[in-house]
Structure formats: structure tokens, C-alpha cells
Design a protein around this motif. Structure first.
Motif, PDB file in Angstrom:
ATOM      1  N   GLU A 104      -1.011   8.295   4.995  1.00 44.42           N
ATOM      2  CA  GLU A 104      -1.170   6.973   5.195  1.00 44.42           C
ATOM      3  C   GLU A 104      -0.313   6.055   4.465  1.00 44.42           C
ATOM      4  O   GLU A 104       0.445   5.032   5.031  1.00 44.42           O
ATOM      5  CB  GLU A 104      -2.759   6.646   5.014  1.00 44.42           C
ATOM      6  CG  GLU A 104      -3.033   4.936   5.296  1.00 44.42           C
ATOM      7  CD  GLU A 104      -3.047   4.948   6.694  1.00 44.42           C
ATOM      8  OE1 GLU A 104      -2.809   3.759   7.287  1.00 44.42           O
ATOM      9  OE2 GLU A 104      -3.114   5.835   7.487  1.00 44.42           O
ATOM     10  N   LYS A 107       2.946   6.419   6.243  1.00 40.10           N
ATOM     11  CA  LYS A 107       3.050   5.398   7.354  1.00 40.10           C
ATOM     12  C   LYS A 107       3.439   4.079   6.985  1.00 40.10           C
ATOM     13  O   LYS A 107       4.119   3.345   7.622  1.00 40.10           O
ATOM     14  CB  LYS A 107       1.678   5.539   8.053  1.00 40.10           C
ATOM     15  CG  LYS A 107       1.590   6.621   8.956  1.00 40.10           C
ATOM     16  CD  LYS A 107       0.449   6.807   9.682  1.00 40.10           C
ATOM     17  CE  LYS A 107       0.299   8.368  10.622  1.00 40.10           C
ATOM     18  NZ  LYS A 107      -0.985   8.069  11.285  1.00 40.10           N
ATOM     19  N   ASP A 108       2.583   3.668   5.660  1.00 32.52           N
ATOM     20  CA  ASP A 108       3.018   2.339   5.483  1.00 32.52           C
ATOM     21  C   ASP A 108       4.307   1.937   5.057  1.00 32.52           C
ATOM     22  O   ASP A 108       4.950   0.977   5.205  1.00 32.52           O
ATOM     23  CB  ASP A 108       1.883   1.866   4.279  1.00 32.52           C
ATOM     24  CG  ASP A 108       0.271   2.007   4.752  1.00 32.52           C
ATOM     25  OD1 ASP A 108       0.270   2.001   5.814  1.00 32.52           O
ATOM     26  OD2 ASP A 108      -0.318   2.006   3.885  1.00 32.52           O
ATOM     27  N   LEU A 110       6.750   3.686   6.011  1.00 33.63           N
ATOM     28  CA  LEU A 110       7.726   3.790   7.163  1.00 33.63           C
ATOM     29  C   LEU A 110       7.591   2.381   7.942  1.00 33.63           C
ATOM     30  O   LEU A 110       8.668   1.801   8.463  1.00 33.63           O
ATOM     31  CB  LEU A 110       7.256   4.906   8.129  1.00 33.63           C
ATOM     32  CG  LEU A 110       8.065   4.942   9.363  1.00 33.63           C
ATOM     33  CD1 LEU A 110       9.636   5.287   8.974  1.00 33.63           C
ATOM     34  CD2 LEU A 110       7.579   6.293  10.443  1.00 33.63           C
ATOM     35  N   ASP A 111       6.218   1.761   8.038  1.00 40.13           N
ATOM     36  CA  ASP A 111       6.084   0.489   8.709  1.00 40.13           C
ATOM     37  C   ASP A 111       6.867  -0.610   7.838  1.00 40.13           C
ATOM     38  O   ASP A 111       7.626  -1.435   8.665  1.00 40.13           O
ATOM     39  CB  ASP A 111       4.756   0.120   9.101  1.00 40.13           C
ATOM     40  CG  ASP A 111       4.125   1.138   9.980  1.00 40.13           C
ATOM     41  OD1 ASP A 111       4.708   1.757  10.691  1.00 40.13           O
ATOM     42  OD2 ASP A 111       2.866   1.285   9.742  1.00 40.13           O
ATOM     43  N   GLN A 112       6.839  -0.599   6.621  1.00 43.37           N
ATOM     44  CA  GLN A 112       7.530  -1.508   5.816  1.00 43.37           C
ATOM     45  C   GLN A 112       8.938  -1.407   6.027  1.00 43.37           C
ATOM     46  O   GLN A 112       9.490  -2.461   6.217  1.00 43.37           O
ATOM     47  CB  GLN A 112       6.963  -1.390   4.199  1.00 43.37           C
ATOM     48  CG  GLN A 112       7.600  -2.383   3.527  1.00 43.37           C
ATOM     49  CD  GLN A 112       7.236  -2.227   2.079  1.00 43.37           C
ATOM     50  OE1 GLN A 112       6.575  -1.208   1.689  1.00 43.37           O
ATOM     51  NE2 GLN A 112       7.466  -3.115   1.053  1.00 43.37           N
ATOM     52  N   ARG A 114      10.463  -0.247   8.895  1.00 38.51           N
ATOM     53  CA  ARG A 114      10.835  -0.861  10.099  1.00 38.51           C
ATOM     54  C   ARG A 114      10.727  -2.211  10.085  1.00 38.51           C
ATOM     55  O   ARG A 114      11.655  -2.844  10.675  1.00 38.51           O
ATOM     56  CB  ARG A 114       9.818  -0.251  10.967  1.00 38.51           C
ATOM     57  CG  ARG A 114       9.884   1.484  11.363  1.00 38.51           C
ATOM     58  CD  ARG A 114       8.959   1.939  12.370  1.00 38.51           C
ATOM     59  NE  ARG A 114       9.120   3.106  12.715  1.00 38.51           N
ATOM     60  CZ  ARG A 114       8.344   4.043  13.251  1.00 38.51           C
ATOM     61  NH1 ARG A 114       7.087   3.361  13.827  1.00 38.51           N
ATOM     62  NH2 ARG A 114       8.319   5.141  13.572  1.00 38.51           N
ATOM     63  N   ASP A 115       9.794  -2.921   9.450  1.00 40.91           N
ATOM     64  CA  ASP A 115       9.629  -4.261   9.327  1.00 40.91           C
ATOM     65  C   ASP A 115      10.937  -4.961   8.730  1.00 40.91           C
ATOM     66  O   ASP A 115      11.529  -5.859   9.064  1.00 40.91           O
ATOM     67  CB  ASP A 115       8.371  -4.695   8.571  1.00 40.91           C
ATOM     68  CG  ASP A 115       7.019  -4.451   9.531  1.00 40.91           C
ATOM     69  OD1 ASP A 115       7.226  -4.086  10.586  1.00 40.91           O
ATOM     70  OD2 ASP A 115       6.112  -4.357   8.794  1.00 40.91           O
TER      71      ASP A 115
END
Length: 559
Positions: A104, A107-108, A110-112, A114-115
Motif C-alpha cells: 500500500e 502504491k501510494d 507510485l500514485d504520488q 504519477r500525480d
């Protein structure tokens, strides 16, 4: 306080439960070993007393001792195995939880990331768009027409690639068209019907300057992007397709005060359209256009052809004080909201045949110099033609007025045709002037109808008209032939005046008497209302009475 202590103890127990369980197992194991040793020692020490000197009894006692020892050892081993299994399961769950938490967190992160990357790309794209936008804007202000054209096409490409900026780009094009412009060779505005409005047919109709090409390009780009694709020329699409690089969807248009040449917005979709005080030369086409919001053409000037055939106005449609120098066609147009044509001027043909006015329709003080056609038009709400002027032919044949129809003080210089028209609400023609032929043949008046002080200079024909409500012609003046043959309903002509210049056909029971204050004649009904009149016979002579100045009958007196 007691609850807090108990809660704290339970929390400690929950947090230290695995440790307490391990300690308990160790203590239990040690106790078990101690018990085995102790039992073995006791049995071994008392073996002689229990078995005596019998060898077989001793062997049995030893076997029992060994079995007890192994039984207790097996029990301890089972407990240890169970504890080990529970511990391993708990440890496995712990590892899985740690792995899930790590996943998790990954993923956070990675999302960060990506953002951050998306924001970076968005900022870069917005920066590039801003640079292109500023460059195109600078090009639109350039002195060279070629550079200005390049700026228009640069904005077009920008809008095709970035849908979020399409409305802004259209606003920029509209702003450019709103800039002052005077053609070097003014367009005549005379374009043949059916001609391409974007390309005037003769050189005399086309301005010879570079700015004309730039403006025509801007108009074409706007029209092309708000015109929905059609599968067949005769097919009328009811639903808008999804926007794409070519069709940008319905858009807001603000061309207030703009000078537009050969505008072609046929089949286009507009959300809000503002053409206040705009000047249209070379023709203006809005056939089958759709106005989802308001449409403002107040004080607009149409120097040439103006086409609004089958146009749809969902909101307010304003044409107040608009000037139509050429033909104006609104045939089969639909006005769902209010339609304002107050003080509008129609120099050519004004075609409203089969038009539908659902709400307010105001033509007060409008001027119709040419033919005004309202054949089979439908007025569901208020229809106002107060003080309107019809210089040419005014055709309202088979028109339907569901609400009130106001023609008070209207002037009809040419032919005024209301044949087979239906007036469901009230109809007011007070003080109206009919200089030409006025025909209300087979018209139906369901509500009250008033022609007070109306003036009919030429023929006034009401044959076979139906008056369901009250109909009053008080102080009306008929200077020529008036025909009321076959009229049904309740009509009062107590103060109406008529000059017996030509033969007249009067309803049954009416007579013409000399006027008290002039050389004219006055129609005096013998019976107050037609509902009390005697039923007419089937023969033509019994149905009408004829009176003339050359040979007056008993029902008419001559001056």
C-alpha cells in the motif's frame, strides 16, 4: 476511574497476549517435566511396596510408569506443537500484513509520483498552450492578412487538440469579428435565393480587401465547429452527436455589434447567441439552426437575405428594432419561449408560414413593407400586433390564435387576409385601419371579438364567419362593399357606419339607415343579436338582402 483502569489492563493484555501465551506454554512445559520426574521418582521409590517381590508385578509397574511418563511427554509435545502452529500462523499473518502495508505504501508512493508527473506534464502543456495562445493572439493583431490567417488556423489546431480550450478559442474569434470593420467596397447584400452565402456571386457584391478574407475565415471556422454532421441533407438530426475534433458541440456566440459578411450558420447549434446591433451584409443564414439558450438580434441590421427556416428557439428570441432590408424567412420556425419583434422593420418579404409561437409573440409597432406571410402560423400565447403597419399583403390564412390576438390600431394598406383563421381567445381589432381588401371569410372567433372604431376603406368580407362569443363593430366605418352573408353567431353593429356606394349583402334582419351626422349610412340590426334572428331560408335571395345607392330597397334609406 475503575473503567479506565480495566480498559488499560485489557489494552495491555491485548498488546502482550502473544508474549503471555509463550510464557504460559514454557511454564506449563517446565511443570510437566517436573511432574514427570516427580512421579517417576515416587513410583520408583515405592516400587518395592507396590509390586512386592514378584518380578512380574514389578515389570508391570515399570511398564505403567513408562507409559505414564510417555503419556505426559506426549501431552507436553502436543501442547508445544499446537503452540508452534498458532505462533507460525500468527507470524504468517503478521508478515502478510507487513507485506500489504508495504504494498500500500508503494502504491501510494507510485500514485504520488504519477500525480507529480501528471502535474508536471499538465503544467508543461498549459505553458505550451499559453505560449501558442499568446503567439496566435499576437498574430491576429499583425498588420499582414497572411499572418492573421495563420493565427486563426493556429487557434483552430489548438482547439482540435485541447477540447477544454474550445470555448475560449471561439470567444477569441468572436472578439476579432467584433472589432470595427468597414469594407473598402461595400457589399450590396443582394444574394439570390439558394446561393452560397459564404461566396457572393458577383464581384460587385464582394469587398476587395484582405480583411474580408480573414473575417470570412473566422466566420467559417466558427460555423464549421458548431455545425453537427448530417448523414443526409434532408435529414434533421434531433440529438447532438458527441463532440470530436471537427464538431465542438454547442457553443456560446457573442457577436454584438459585429460586421458580418455572408454569414452561414445553417444547421448550427448555439447555446447563447448575441447578435445585438450586428450588421449582416451579403446574406445571413440560420436555417435549421438550434438556439438552446437565448438569441438576441435586437437592433440588428440585415442588409440582404435573412434565413431562419425551421430554426428552433428554446429560450428568448429577441428581434426588437431589427431591420430586414431584404427577404426574411422564418417559415416553420419554432419559438418555445418569448419572441420579441417589437418595432422590427421588414422591407422585403417576411415569411412566417407555419411558424409556431408557444410563448409571447410581440410584433407591436412592427413595419411590414413587403409581403407579410403568416399562413398556418400558430400562436399559443399572446400575439400582439398593436400599431403594426402592413403596407403590402398581410396573409394570416388558416392562422391559429389560441391566446389573445391584439391588432389594435394596426394599419393594413394592402390586402389583409384572415380566411379560415381561428381565434380561440379574444381578438381585438379596435381602431384598426383596412385600406385595402379585408377578408375574414370562414374565420372562427371563439372568444370575444371587437372591431370598435375600425375603418374599412375597401371590401370587407365576413362571409360564413363564425362568432361564438360577442362580436362588436361599434363606431366601425365601412366605406365600400361589406359582406356578412351566412354569418353565424352574436354580432352587434349598432353604431357601425357604411357608405352605400356598391351593392352590399347584409345578414338577415339588418337594415341600412341614413347617418345622423353625415352623408354615410349606418347599419342598424333589427334584432339586437344574431342569436334571436329568424332562421334563414335555403334560397340565395332569402338569405341576403341587397341595397344600393342606385336603386335603394325598403331596408335602406338614401340621403
Amino acid at each position: 476511574m475503575k473503567r479506565a483502569v480495566v480498559g488499560s489492563w485489557r489494552w495491555c493484555v491485548r498488546r502482550r497476549k502473544p508474549l503471555l501465551l509463550t510464557v504460559g506454554v514454557m511454564v506449563a512445559t517446565a511443570g510437566g517435566v517436573f511432574a514427570i520426574v516427580r512421579v517417576a521418582m515416587l513410583l520408583w521409590g515405592n516400587l518395592d511396596k507396590m509390586a512386592g517381590e514378584d518380578e512380574r508385578a514389578q515389570i508391570t509397574a515399570v511398564s505403567i510408569l513408562v507409559s505414564v511418563i510417555f503419556g505426559i511427554g506426549g501431552l507436553i509435545t502436543l501442547v508445544l506443537l499446537i503452540h508452534r502452529q498458532v505462533y507460525q500462523a500468527r507470524h504468517q499473518r503478521h508478515l502478510e500484513k507487513v507485506a500489504a502495508d508495504n504494498l500500500e505504501d508503494a502504491k501510494d508512493r507510485l500514485d504520488q509520483a504519477r500525480d507529480v508527473a501528471a502535474d508536471t506534464r499538465h503544467d508543461a502543456a498549459e505553458k505550451r498552450i499559453t505560449e501558442l495562445y499568446m503567439k496566435a493572439a499576437d498574430q491576429l493583431g499583425h498588420a499582414s492578412a497572411a499572418v492573421r490567417l495563420a493565427g486563426l488556423y493556429a487557434l483552430d489546431r489548438l482547439g482540435r487538440e485541447h477540447p477544454a480550450h474550445r470555448q475560449v478559442i471561439i470567444d477569441v474569434w468572436c472578439s476579432y469579428l467584433r472589432m470595427p470593420y468597414t469594407p473598402t467596397t461595400p457589399a450590396t447584400g443582394i444574394v439570390p435565393i439558394g446561393a452560397d452565402l459564404t461566396s457572393p456571386t458577383t464581384p460587385a457584391q464582394r469587398p476587395h480587401d484582405d480583411e474580408y478574407e480573414v473575417r470570412l475565415t473566422a466566420q467559417t471556422l466558427i460555423a464549421d465547429h458548431i455545425r453537427a454532421p448530417r448523414t443526409h441533407d434532408s435529414e434533421r438530426d434531433t440529438a447532438l452527436p458527441k463532440p470530436d475534433s471537427n464538431f465542438w458541440g454547442s457553443a456560446r456566440i457573442n457577436l454584438t455589434g459585429a460586421h458580418l459578411i455572408g454569414l452561414n450558420f445553417d444547421h448550427c447549434h448555439l447555446t447563447d447567441a448575441r447578435f445585438d446591433k450586428a450588421t449582416f451584409t451579403g446574406g445571413a443564414g440560420f436555417d435549421e439552426a438550434s438556439f438552446a439558450g437565448g438569441a438576441w438580434f435586437d437592433k440588428a441590421s440585415f442588409a440582404g437575405y435573412a434565413g431562419f427556416r425551421e430554426a428552433t428557439f428554446t429560450g428568448y428570441a429577441g428581434f426588437s428594432e431589427a431591420s430586414f432590408a431584404g427577404s426574411a424567412w422564418f417559415d416553420k420556425a419554432s419559438f418555445a419561449g418569448a419572441a420579441g419583434f417589437r418595432e422590427a422593420s421588414f422591407a422585403g418579404v417576411a415569411g412566417f408560414d407555419k411558424a409556431r409561437f408557444t410563448g409571447y409573440a410581440g410584433f407591436d409597432k412592427a413595419r411590414f413593407t413587403g409581403v407579410a406571410g403568416f399562413r398556418e402560423a400558430t400562436f399559443t400565447g399572446y400575439a400582439g400586433f398593436r400599431e403594426a403597419t402592413f403596407t403590402g399583403v398581410a396573409g394570416f390564412r388558416e392562422a391559429t390564435f389560441t391566446g389573445g390576438a391584439w391588432f389594435r390600431e394596426a394599419t393594413f394598406t394592402g390586402y389583409a387576409g384572415f380566411c379560415e383563421a381561428r381565434f380561440t381567445g379574444g381578438a381585438w381589432f379596435d381602431e384598426a385601419t383596412f385600406t385595402g381588401y379585408a377578408e375574414f371569410r370562414e374565420a372562427t372567433f371563439t372568444g370575444d371579438t371587437w372591431f370598435r372604431a375600425a375603418t374599412f376603406t375597401d371590401f370587407a368580407v365576413f362571409n360564413v364567419a363564425i362568432f361564438t362569443g360577442d362580436a362588436g363593430f361599434d363606431k366601425a366605418t365601412f366605406r365600400h362593399v361589406v359582406l356578412f352573408g351566412g354569418v353565424a353567431g352574436s354580432i352587434t353593429l349598432g353604431d357601425a357606419r357604411i357608405q352605400l356606394v356598391y351593392p352590399h349583402a347584409l345578414p338577415w334582419g339588418w337594415r341600412a339607415a341614413a347617418a345622423d351626422d353625415g352623408p354615410g349610412r349606418r347599419l342598424m340590426p333589427t334584432l339586437r343579436a344574431a342569436r334571436t334572428r329568424r332562421k334563414p331560408r335555403r334560397t340565395h335571395k332569402a338569405r341576403y338582402r341587397t341595397c344600393s345607392t342606385s336603386r335603394p330597397r325598403a331596408v335602406a334609406t338614401t340621403s
